[in-house]
Design a protein around this motif. Structure first.
Motif, PDB file in Angstrom:
ATOM      1  N   GLY A   1       0.677  -1.156  -0.132  1.00 59.08           N
ATOM      2  CA  GLY A   1       0.017  -0.041  -0.019  1.00 59.08           C
ATOM      3  C   GLY A   1       0.909   1.165   0.003  1.00 59.08           C
ATOM      4  N   CYS A   2       1.987   1.309   0.667  1.00 57.64           N
ATOM      5  CA  CYS A   2       3.038   2.494   0.426  1.00 57.64           C
ATOM      6  C   CYS A   2       4.268   2.124   0.430  1.00 57.64           C
ATOM      7  CB  CYS A   2       2.770   3.131   2.210  1.00 57.64           C
ATOM      8  SG  CYS A   2       3.161   2.290   3.382  1.00 57.64           S
TER       9      CYS A   2
ATOM     10  N   THR B   1       2.551   1.326 -11.607  1.00 59.14           N
ATOM     11  CA  THR B   1       1.925   1.449 -10.382  1.00 59.14           C
ATOM     12  C   THR B   1       2.509   2.678  -9.691  1.00 59.14           C
ATOM     13  OG1 THR B   1       1.894  -0.909 -10.147  1.00 59.14           O
ATOM     14  CG2 THR B   1       1.624   0.403  -8.188  1.00 59.14           C
ATOM     15  N   LEU B   2       1.634   3.462  -9.135  1.00 55.92           N
ATOM     16  CA  LEU B   2       1.896   4.714  -8.465  1.00 55.92           C
ATOM     17  C   LEU B   2       2.761   4.494  -7.182  1.00 55.92           C
ATOM     18  CD1 LEU B   2      -0.827   7.248  -8.910  1.00 55.92           C
ATOM     19  CD2 LEU B   2       1.297   7.110 -10.380  1.00 55.92           C
ATOM     20  N   THR B   3       3.813   5.209  -6.820  1.00 56.57           N
ATOM     21  CA  THR B   3       4.200   5.011  -5.519  1.00 56.57           C
ATOM     22  C   THR B   3       3.402   5.693  -4.782  1.00 56.57           C
ATOM     23  OG1 THR B   3       5.537   7.020  -5.820  1.00 56.57           O
ATOM     24  CG2 THR B   3       6.571   5.186  -6.265  1.00 56.57           C
ATOM     25  N   ARG B   4       3.487   5.499  -3.412  1.00 47.71           N
ATOM     26  CA  ARG B   4       2.488   6.098  -2.522  1.00 47.71           C
ATOM     27  C   ARG B   4       2.905   7.694  -2.364  1.00 47.71           C
ATOM     28  NH1 ARG B   4      -2.310   6.078  -0.834  1.00 47.71           N
ATOM     29  NH2 ARG B   4      -2.247   4.002  -1.323  1.00 47.71           N
ATOM     30  N   GLU B   5       3.916   7.986  -2.859  1.00 46.27           N
ATOM     31  CA  GLU B   5       4.358   9.511  -2.894  1.00 46.27           C
ATOM     32  C   GLU B   5       3.619   9.964  -4.210  1.00 46.27           C
ATOM     33  OE1 GLU B   5       8.594  10.658  -2.357  1.00 46.27           O
ATOM     34  OE2 GLU B   5       8.211  12.281  -3.683  1.00 46.27           O
ATOM     35  N   GLU B   6       3.846   9.286  -5.167  1.00 42.16           N
ATOM     36  CA  GLU B   6       3.262  10.159  -6.350  1.00 42.16           C
ATOM     37  C   GLU B   6       1.403   9.977  -6.204  1.00 42.16           C
ATOM     38  OE1 GLU B   6       4.895   6.910  -9.103  1.00 42.16           O
ATOM     39  OE2 GLU B   6       4.770   8.622 -10.528  1.00 42.16           O
ATOM     40  N   GLU B   7       1.205   9.066  -5.501  1.00 42.81           N
ATOM     41  CA  GLU B   7      -0.187   9.184  -5.283  1.00 42.81           C
ATOM     42  C   GLU B   7      -0.807  10.518  -4.766  1.00 42.81           C
ATOM     43  OE1 GLU B   7      -3.324   7.134  -5.020  1.00 42.81           O
ATOM     44  OE2 GLU B   7      -2.101   5.540  -6.408  1.00 42.81           O
ATOM     45  N   MET B   8       0.104  10.945  -3.892  1.00 39.62           N
ATOM     46  CA  MET B   8      -0.416  12.201  -3.157  1.00 39.62           C
ATOM     47  C   MET B   8      -0.117  13.518  -4.297  1.00 39.62           C
ATOM     48  SD  MET B   8      -0.817  10.526  -0.670  1.00 39.62           S
ATOM     49  CE  MET B   8      -1.567  11.576   0.708  1.00 39.62           C
ATOM     50  N   TYR B   9       0.226  13.526  -5.412  1.00 35.54           N
ATOM     51  CA  TYR B   9       0.196  14.542  -6.279  1.00 35.54           C
ATOM     52  C   TYR B   9      -0.023  14.031  -7.768  1.00 35.54           C
ATOM     53  CZ  TYR B   9       5.319  13.224  -6.362  1.00 35.54           C
ATOM     54  OH  TYR B   9       6.461  12.799  -6.384  1.00 35.54           O
ATOM     55  N   GLY B  10       0.007  13.005  -7.911  1.00 34.26           N
ATOM     56  CA  GLY B  10      -0.370  12.399  -9.439  1.00 34.26           C
ATOM     57  C   GLY B  10      -1.641  11.727  -9.647  1.00 34.26           C
ATOM     58  N   THR B  11      -2.685  12.153  -8.284  1.00 37.70           N
ATOM     59  CA  THR B  11      -4.022  11.733  -8.812  1.00 37.70           C
ATOM     60  C   THR B  11      -4.827  12.984  -8.399  1.00 37.70           C
ATOM     61  OG1 THR B  11      -4.174  10.993  -6.447  1.00 37.70           O
ATOM     62  CG2 THR B  11      -3.448   9.315  -8.048  1.00 37.70           C
ATOM     63  N   LEU B  12      -6.091  12.827  -8.366  1.00 44.36           N
ATOM     64  CA  LEU B  12      -6.735  14.046  -7.847  1.00 44.36           C
ATOM     65  C   LEU B  12      -7.143  13.924  -6.537  1.00 44.36           C
ATOM     66  CD1 LEU B  12      -9.153  13.986 -11.361  1.00 44.36           C
ATOM     67  CD2 LEU B  12      -6.729  15.051 -10.986  1.00 44.36           C
ATOM     68  N   LEU B  13      -7.423  15.399  -5.960  1.00 43.28           N
ATOM     69  CA  LEU B  13      -7.848  15.763  -4.529  1.00 43.28           C
ATOM     70  C   LEU B  13      -8.767  16.194  -4.489  1.00 43.28           C
ATOM     71  CD1 LEU B  13      -4.052  17.105  -3.808  1.00 43.28           C
ATOM     72  CD2 LEU B  13      -4.757  14.864  -3.584  1.00 43.28           C
ATOM     73  N   ARG B  14      -9.250  16.316  -3.185  1.00 42.27           N
ATOM     74  CA  ARG B  14     -10.724  16.700  -2.743  1.00 42.27           C
ATOM     75  C   ARG B  14     -10.407  18.378  -2.864  1.00 42.27           C
ATOM     76  NH1 ARG B  14     -15.228  15.219  -0.226  1.00 42.27           N
ATOM     77  NH2 ARG B  14     -14.661  13.313   0.783  1.00 42.27           N
TER      78      ARG B  14
ATOM     79  N   PRO C   1       3.967  14.058   1.294  1.00 44.60           N
ATOM     80  CA  PRO C   1       3.615  13.264   0.323  1.00 44.60           C
ATOM     81  C   PRO C   1       3.756  11.535   0.900  1.00 44.60           C
ATOM     82  CG  PRO C   1       5.486  13.963  -0.209  1.00 44.60           C
ATOM     83  CD  PRO C   1       5.195  14.375   1.202  1.00 44.60           C
ATOM     84  N   GLY C   2       2.891  11.054   1.759  1.00 49.90           N
ATOM     85  CA  GLY C   2       2.955   9.910   2.028  1.00 49.90           C
ATOM     86  C   GLY C   2       1.961   9.428   3.283  1.00 49.90           C
ATOM     87  N   PHE C   3       1.772   8.410   3.731  1.00 50.52           N
ATOM     88  CA  PHE C   3       0.910   8.056   5.070  1.00 50.52           C
ATOM     89  C   PHE C   3       1.675   8.401   6.309  1.00 50.52           C
ATOM     90  CE2 PHE C   3      -1.746   4.839   2.580  1.00 50.52           C
ATOM     91  CZ  PHE C   3      -2.787   5.865   2.397  1.00 50.52           C
ATOM     92  N   ALA C   4       3.016   8.894   6.161  1.00 50.14           N
ATOM     93  CA  ALA C   4       3.468   9.103   7.434  1.00 50.14           C
ATOM     94  C   ALA C   4       3.013  10.556   7.938  1.00 50.14           C
ATOM     95  CB  ALA C   4       5.107   9.172   7.346  1.00 50.14           C
ATOM     96  N   ASP C   5       2.869  11.499   7.122  1.00 45.30           N
ATOM     97  CA  ASP C   5       2.544  12.737   7.272  1.00 45.30           C
ATOM     98  C   ASP C   5       1.209  13.107   6.770  1.00 45.30           C
ATOM     99  OD1 ASP C   5       4.538  13.926   9.046  1.00 45.30           O
ATOM    100  OD2 ASP C   5       5.711  13.364   7.327  1.00 45.30           O
ATOM    101  N   TYR C   6       0.469  12.396   5.834  1.00 44.87           N
ATOM    102  CA  TYR C   6      -0.851  12.589   5.522  1.00 44.87           C
ATOM    103  C   TYR C   6      -1.592  11.496   6.184  1.00 44.87           C
ATOM    104  CZ  TYR C   6      -5.362  13.320   3.399  1.00 44.87           C
ATOM    105  OH  TYR C   6      -6.740  13.526   3.208  1.00 44.87           O
ATOM    106  N   LEU C   7      -2.139  11.829   7.423  1.00 47.17           N
ATOM    107  CA  LEU C   7      -2.584  10.859   8.393  1.00 47.17           C
ATOM    108  C   LEU C   7      -4.060  10.573   8.432  1.00 47.17           C
ATOM    109  CD1 LEU C   7      -0.882  12.484  11.535  1.00 47.17           C
ATOM    110  CD2 LEU C   7      -0.108  10.954  10.238  1.00 47.17           C
TER     111      LEU C   7
END
Lengths: 917, 285
Positions: A41-42, A437-450, A839-845
């Motif tokens: 997942g990450c 596959t997106l890395t978790r880091e890319e997930e945070m800026y390579g996809t669409l947000l709220r 950009p990741g689940f360590a800091d996006y909680l």
């Protein structure tokens, strides 16, 4: 790289494999040994989806070098239990409904197994701690904790675990539970093809810059590189949903940090990454704009030269960085304010947030011999993705066959093709399968947000609490591309009055472009943003006029016959019942202790939009196939309640219907999953298709029994003459003779269309088939020295119309509560000049199991007039009220002015200081 | 080209030390939780990974003449299950519960946490409050001992030489009647990175403070001693006035940064809040 032999024990058997020093235990399991039940997942130890047991201890397999396990014992999900022979922990998870998308499930099972290997009846706190490393985005942990409790209490057994009772209202076990709880469900990254290579996207390092040149020559020379693509060698067109302003690659300039500029495929992911780093792109940085208010000023840098040129299905006024504008007026706002005794004004702000699926985006494309391309992907909308690819890459729709895999959580995050076009282009160029596959880091800026939002509210109220005027200005920052910006603003505008009767309303919605990461359609788009503003404001009004917040809500809450601001007449309105039940659940009237507070928030949402088609086909043995092109992103509607509705329509046991899912070549068209539509819309079409085939069966039986159709009834496995069960014919016989002798299988068909409900006003969303209502209440305590909030208990009351599968309804609600509480307390994408800082689940909680409060879910069943069996959608609404409920409880505890989320200790502390000064 | 590195698994401490002295560019890992997380993000800048996870001699906790010795390979789960009693347990238990989550606690080691030298490390404030030392071993020089505060030199910087291995952490058992307080402030209840953490040990004689050690985490490049605050406590009666002066001194002892996790002002303010909480808790005990 140098390989070494690794000898270890895996699930009780000796293993010997060749790995490199770089190979993680997770890679060894997934790639070398093809054991794909362990998920990634990450890759940073922050989500727990890769949990395995190492010498009996639960660990993150992404944090262990494979060579470290030399001589060790490793247990993976594949070694725990099998379908039909589940481990007690797995039985408990299945029995209590602790499984939704299933992506976190194997890791969760491993952590629970480790706990129950040590103790037989752990207390709740111990369970919460034991799974606190395992993030789950779907369930809100509530049913997982319940599973552990039931197991400890000896209430779990193999016979009880799987409930096959498919009656409406039964807690039928979702049919994918066993494959998910044993790690056998196949997700996008589990797809393995011969000759498959790996791709990466090269992204812009600048928020706004001209592209002067792209030089790929050095990257092309690297051994193992098989394809490189960019805008200069790709035929592209704009694409999107209502607004089409996005292209696959940046052309001439980049507009956000993370925008795709090129893509590379190579024999290994490491080579692909290395090659991408060797593509030389000369940029000339441009002045950028990040603040949405600033973006609307005359001298702001333009994100798009002429945004009005982009195709948009809706009429609007656009210029500069203004992507979309909407105005809704109802009544006479000036007259309303003139009648008011008090006018209350405030501005509310909600942060940019992430959908937060634990499964990252992953896609695999493979060209075939006749020029077509197959794409395996994790998508909420297989057919829309086929259309996206066709439009984006200027090909006919028939070029693409999209095969949806299991979805490891969607939440709106899997509505946009952030990898599929690149996988297609690279696969074509390399002429072999390419997986990305997106890395978790890319997930945070390579996809669409709220969308982050600013909402200004000005509300007039009479002394007795009657709301008389409500002026709203909502501003959504859509980032570099509009995409779902207009939809979000339009949906939010519907929610701008909350579920309250206000005669005079004026709403302005603005969507601006900036050089931030673009935003999309995240679960309940616009909902939590508006619900926070409106519900916090209602409490502010209540304080101003010295009225109980619950009483103020009850006084103004919609009733049957009231109208939305879009002029739709509401029916089956249960708002007051929901509010009262939520308040009762937390003992609203009982006094609070010092530092404690109670908060309540109401919300409503739309359900049941867009079209679909379902088919039910007979098998020659008298069983059936339900054929649908839709997908289940986790909640389980398709895997339980849609089947329950089909079984109801036919009159047969649910296990005589097989759910058939497949690709866009072989399935009937469907709009996809999202918009709280699964049980409402697909359920309706499945029921109607079942009724259709039932009629055919009765007609076939009428010939066979020489009886009138009207005298016949279908009971379980036979059609019989009413009142004369001896005169019957088995479905197996009917179907056999039909298949063999009379022209093949019977097929029941139902196409459910998006049937617009009339409205008195013109509104971009138009009419919707049904509204659903909910109210949440929370009790919390707050440490006024640190600002830390502790949620004591939570109640979520939802009118679902008719709970076809109560376990599924509750599970969705609990998950939505967790997501909403995340927005309320901790979730926030922090951008600094367009750079995502966390950009990741360590800091996006996301909430952990320790953060999720004890939650009581209460279902109200006031049937919708339009819905099948009175169903109202439940997927999105629970996400909205937590923001307002928590904010109001905090205000109740400390008498603060709360206008901004998330309510981190620092934010709460800042509010306390403002009050003190 | 993509960097290539070797992997060696040490079967004894002697072998590990020999490998370190024979190679100039070796990265030792035990739990791997700091190193492997970077594997995904960036190429690993080393020629060789040296795995210490099989060295059982580093995994013991012992006590002799009131001196505690934590082997560098002791995991946080091990530490959590250790019941030494007294101040040590009262500091270690809440710290371990607040340290990452159970999965990482099963891998991460005390030696790794200290050597990683993160400003937000959870263990080091507790060790600094215990006035701990680190034991460093090398093939050439045998054992040398350094006070932890001298070992920690900055963010990701320690006094460890490349040929040395941190083999143990040692500290004296505080007196049975010493008082202590631990608090970690994070953004959520589990698996959170520290915004501020505090570990303090206070020795009271009658109603006066005989001595104290106050350590703060995440408000300076390394875990620090709030020495000005400690001086104020020395010999003072623990009343509101002393507590106020001590919290103000602790704030001035800290030098937090502003980042996306928390603002410097907030961290500073929380240093005061936590120190006050701690002294009040000790005073009211």
């Amino acid at each position: 790289m140098n390989t070494k032999t690794l000898n270890f024990s895996l699930n009780g058997l000796a293993e010997s494999i060749e790995v490199t020093p770089r190979t993680r235990l997770l890679d060894a399991l997934r790639s070398n040994l093809q054991l794909t039940g362990t998920k990634e997942g990450c890759g940073t130890g922050d989500c727990g989806s890769c949990t395995v047991l190492l010498d009996g201890n639960a660990v993150n397999s992404c944090m262990v070098a494979a060579l470290q396990v030399e001589g060790c014992e490793v247990t993976t999900i594949e070694g725990v239990g099998k379908p039909g022979n589940l481990h007690p922990v797995q039985q408990a998870m299945v029995q209590e409904g602790g499984i939704q998308c299933g992506f976190c499930t194997p890791g969760m099972v491993m952590s629970l197994k480790s706990l129950f290997d040590e103790q037989t009846n752990p207390d709740e706190e111990t369970v919460r701690v034991a799974i606190s490393s395992n993030l789950c985005r779907c369930t809100g942990y509530t049913k997982i904790i319940e599973a552990a409790r039931a197991l400890g209490a000896g209430e779990v057994n193999a016979d009880k675990a799987i409930n096959k009772n498919g009656a409406l209202g039964s807690r039928m076990t979702r049919i994918d539970a066993e494959q998910k709880v044993t790690g056998r469900a196949v997700y996008a990254e589990d797809v393995q093809l011969p000759r498959m290579i790996y791709g990466v996207v090269l992204r812009s390092p600048h928020a706004h810059a001209k592209i002067l040149s792209i030089d790929t020559s050095e990257a092309e020379q690297i051994a193992g590189v098989k394809a490189i693509v960019s805008a200069r060698d790709t035929e592209m067109d704009y694409f999107g949903y209502e607004l089409q302003d996005y292209r696959v690659f940046a052309v001439d300039k980049v507009r956000f940090r993370g925008e795709p500029v090129a893509a590379v495929a190579a024999t290994t992911i490491d080579i692909a990454r290395h090659a991408a780093s060797k593509i030389r792109i000369d940029y000339e940085e441009l002045p950028a704009v990040f603040d949405p208010e600033e973006a609307m000023t005359d001298d702001a840098p333009l994100v798009h030269d002429d945004c009005s040129a982009y195709a948009l299905d809706w009429e609007t006024e656009r210029s500069g960085n203004l992507c979309y504008r909407l105005e809704i007026d109802d009544g006479d706002i000036e007259k309303g304010f003139a009648e008011a005794d008090e006018i209350i004004e405030a501005e509310y702000e909600t942060p940019e947030a992430h959908p937060g699926s634990i499964e990252p985006h992953s896609s695999t494309a493979m060209p075939d011999a006749n020029g077509r391309i197959t794409v395996w992907t994790t998508t909420q909308k297989p057919f829309a993705f086929r259309s996206f690819l066709a439009k984006a890459l200027k090909r006919p729709v028939s070029t693409f066959k999209v095969i949806p895999t299991q979805i490891g959580g969607g939440f709106g995050g899997k509505l946009f093709p952030c990898l599929e076009p690149y996988a297609v282009l690279l696969a074509e160029r390399a002429d072999r399968p390419v997986q990305m596959t997106l890395t978790r880091e890319e997930e945070m800026y390579g996809t669409l947000l709220r969308h982050p939002a600013k909402v200004k509210l000005k509300t007039g109220v009479k002394k007795d609490g009657t709301l008389v005027a409500h002026s709203v200005r909502m501003l959504f920052n859509t980032g570099a591309f509009g995409l779902y910006g207009p939809n979000t603003a339009a949906l939010a505008s519907l929610m701008a009055t909350g579920p309250y009767r206000i005669p005079n309303v004026s709403i302005t919605g603005l969507v601006t472009y900036t050089n931030n990461v673009p935003c999309g359609s995240v679960r309940c788009p616009g909902g939590p943003q508006m619900a926070f503003a409106v519900e916090a404001h209602i409490d502010k009004i209540a304080r101003t006029i010295n009225m109980d917040p619950l009483a103020l809500r009850l006084k103004n809450a919609w009733e049957d016959g009231d109208y939305t601001c879009s002029g739709q007449k509401l029916e089956s309105v249960s708002m007051k019942e929901c509010l009262q039940k939520a308040a009762n659940a937390i003992d609203w009237d009982k006094p609070r202790q010092l530092g404690e507070g109670k908060g309540i928030a109401a919300n409503w949402w739309v359900s049941g939009t867009w079209g679909t088609q379902s088919l039910i086909e007979s098998n020659e043995d008298g069983t059936f196939r339900l054929i649908t092109g839709t997908v289940d992103m986790g909640p389980g509607g398709l895997n339980s309640s849609v089947l329950q509705l089909a079984a109801q329509g036919l009159g047969v046991p649910v296990d005589s219907i097989t759910l058939v899912q497949g690709d866009t070549d072989s399935m009937p068209w469907d709009h996809g999953t999202g918009g709280s539509r699964m049980t409402f819309t697909i359920g309706k079409s499945a029921f109607e298709a079942a009724e259709d085939i039932k009629q055919q069966l009765l007609e076939e039986a009428a010939r066979d029994l020489e009886a009138s159709v009207n005298d016949l009834e279908l009971v379980k496995d036979r059609v019989q003459v009413q009142g004369d069960p001896d005169s019957h014919v088995l479905l197996s016989k009917l179907c056999y003779q039909r298949h063999k002798k009379h022209g093949g299988p019977m097929v029941g068909v139902s196409s459910v269309l998006d049937d617009p409900t009339p409205t008195t006003k013109k509104h971009p969303v138009g009419g919707f088939p049904a509204a659903s209502f909910c109210a949440h209440a929370v009790e919390l305590s707050v440490d006024d020295s640190t600002g830390e909030i502790d949620l004591k208990r939570y109640a979520a009351v939802h009118d679902v119309g008719n709970a076809i599968n109560p376990t599924g309804c509750e599970g969705q609600i609990e998950g939505g509560v967790a997501m909403g509480l995340g927005m309320a307390l901790m979730e926030e994408i922090r951008e600094d000049k367009g750079r995502v800082m966390n950009p990741g689940f360590a800091d996006y909680l996301l909430l952990t199991a320790e953060d999720m409060p004890p939650t009581q879910t209460i279902l109200v069943e006031q049937p919708a007039v339009e819905g099948p069996f009175g169903i109202k959608g439940v997927g999105e609404p629970p996400t909205a009220p937590p923001t307002g409920a928590v904010a109001n409880a905090l205000v109740d505890a400390l008498d603060l002015d709360v206008t901004r989320l998330p309510l981190t200790p620092e934010e709460v502390s800042a509010r306390i200081r403002i009050r003190q000064s | 080209m993509i960097n290539d590195f070797d992997f060696l698994q040490a079967r004894s401490l002697t072998e590990a030390l020999d490998i370190l002295s024979a190679n100039s560019d070796v990265l030792a890992i035990a739990g791997g939780t700091n190193v492997m997380v970077n594997m995904k993000r960036a190429p690993l800048e080393t020629e060789c990974l040296l795995d210490l996870s099989k060295l059982d001699e580093l995994k013991t906790i012992s006590e002799e003449n009131n001196c505690i010795r934590l082997g560098a390979g002791v995991t946080f789960s091990h530490l959590l299950n250790w019941k030494p009693g007294g101040v040590i347990e009262d500091l270690m238990q809440p710290m371990c519960r607040a340290f990452a989550g159970p999965l990482i606690r099963n891998l991460a080691t005390v030696g790794g946490n200290v050597c990683d030298a993160s400003a937000a490390a959870d263990l080091t404030p507790v060790l600094v409050a215990l006035d701990a030392s680190v034991e460093l071993q090398s093939a050439s020089d045998g054992i040398r001992t350094l006070n932890l505060v001298d070992f920690l030199q900055g963010v990701r910087k320690t006094a460890r030489r490349k040929d040395e291995l941190l083999t143990a952490i040692t500290f004296s058992r505080p007196d049975a009647d010493d008082c202590c307080f631990y608090y970690k402030l994070g953004k959520r209840k589990a698996d959170a990175i520290s915004i501020v953490s505090l570990a303090m040990i206070v020795k009271l004689e009658k109603d006066k403070v005989a001595s104290s050690r106050i350590s703060l985490g995440a408000v300076a490049p390394v875990a620090i001693r709030a020495t000005t605050a400690e001086k104020i406590l020395q010999g003072a009666i623990l009343n509101d006035e002393t507590i106020r002066a001590c919290t103000e001194a602790a704030i001035s002892d800290s030098s937090p940064i502003d980042d996306f996790r928390a603002g410097g002002d907030y961290r500073r303010q929380m240093v005061g809040v936590l120190v006050e909480k701690g002294l009040n808790a000790i005073n009211n005990a």
